[in-house]
Design a protein around this motif. Structure first.
Motif: not given
Length: 229
Positions: A102-121
């Motif tokens: 569960a922790v890794v899933a949250d970290v991956v989700d945050i990293a993808r948002n940062i990489q894509a420049g997505s805010v509040n997706r």
């Protein structure tokens, strides 16, 4: 956290009623089985406009209910949707690997948002920050549900009638009664399942019942999960 995810509300955890399983005995588990229930520790949250009924306590869950099958290291979240109906999310909720996943899933989700420049997706609490508002927690005294009572009393004539009279005076209707076999001496357990009753009325009635001379110990009270959930 679940309250915020489901209803977009802020709530003071100190105002959420919590009760553990310290008073649950094997006798209660046996009686629950006879009545067609299993005892589960539930966190219940229902939204009513700007108000939320949120509480944590043991509950009698009908054996036919999906939540009654959850045991061991498994946890479940049961959701009743307005259009989709009942759904349940089920899986291991304890242990090194489930927690790490569960922790890794949250970290991956945050990293993808940062990489894509997505805010509040996908907002962390499902609602955008400006849409999260304080919600009133319904006081437990105002909650109404069916109840299980286990009353320990002397095996004497008129005891059951006296208990039923007190419940009736407080507007509490009995659905069924179980009483263990008579003893030569000592108290017996009288188990009652009620129809829907208000918590404040139940507290007043049980205080009066426990004050009876024939009642030998404090009554065990367990709330029953309503069938429509």
């Amino acid at each position: 956290v679940l309250l915020s995810l489901a209803f977009g509300g802020k709530a003071d955890p100190k105002k959420i009623y919590t009760e553990g399983i310290s008073r649950i005995t094997p006798l209660d588990i046996d009686f629950a089985r006879q009545l067609g229930y299993k005892i589960k520790l539930l966190a219940i949250c229902r939204g009513y406009g700007s108000e939320v009924d949120a509480r944590v306590h043991p509950s009698l869950v009908p054996e036919k209910h999906m939540l009654s099958q959850v045991s061991g290291a498994f946890n479940a979240i049961f959701v009743q949707g307005q259009d989709v109906g009942p759904t349940m999310f089920y899986g291991r909720g304890a242990g090194m690997m489930p927690t790490g996943s569960a922790v890794v899933a949250d970290v991956v989700d945050i990293a993808r948002n940062i990489q894509a420049g997505s805010v509040n997706r996908v907002p962390a609490l499902s609602y955008l920050p400006d849409q999260i508002a304080p919600r009133r927690i319904t006081p437990l005294e105002e909650v109404a549900c069916p109840y299980y009572f286990r009353i320990t009393a002397k095996d004497e004539p008129g005891v059951l009638a006296g208990i039923a009279g007190i419940l009736g005076k407080h507007g509490i209707s009995i659905e069924s009664v179980i009483q263990k076999g008579r003893r030569q001496s000592g108290p017996v357990a009288v188990v009652m399942r009620t129809h829907t009753a208000r918590e404040s009325s139940v507290r007043e009635a049980l205080a009066e019942i426990d004050a009876m001379e024939v009642v030998t110990s404090e009554t065990v009270k367990i709330r029953i999960l309503e069938d429509e959930l």
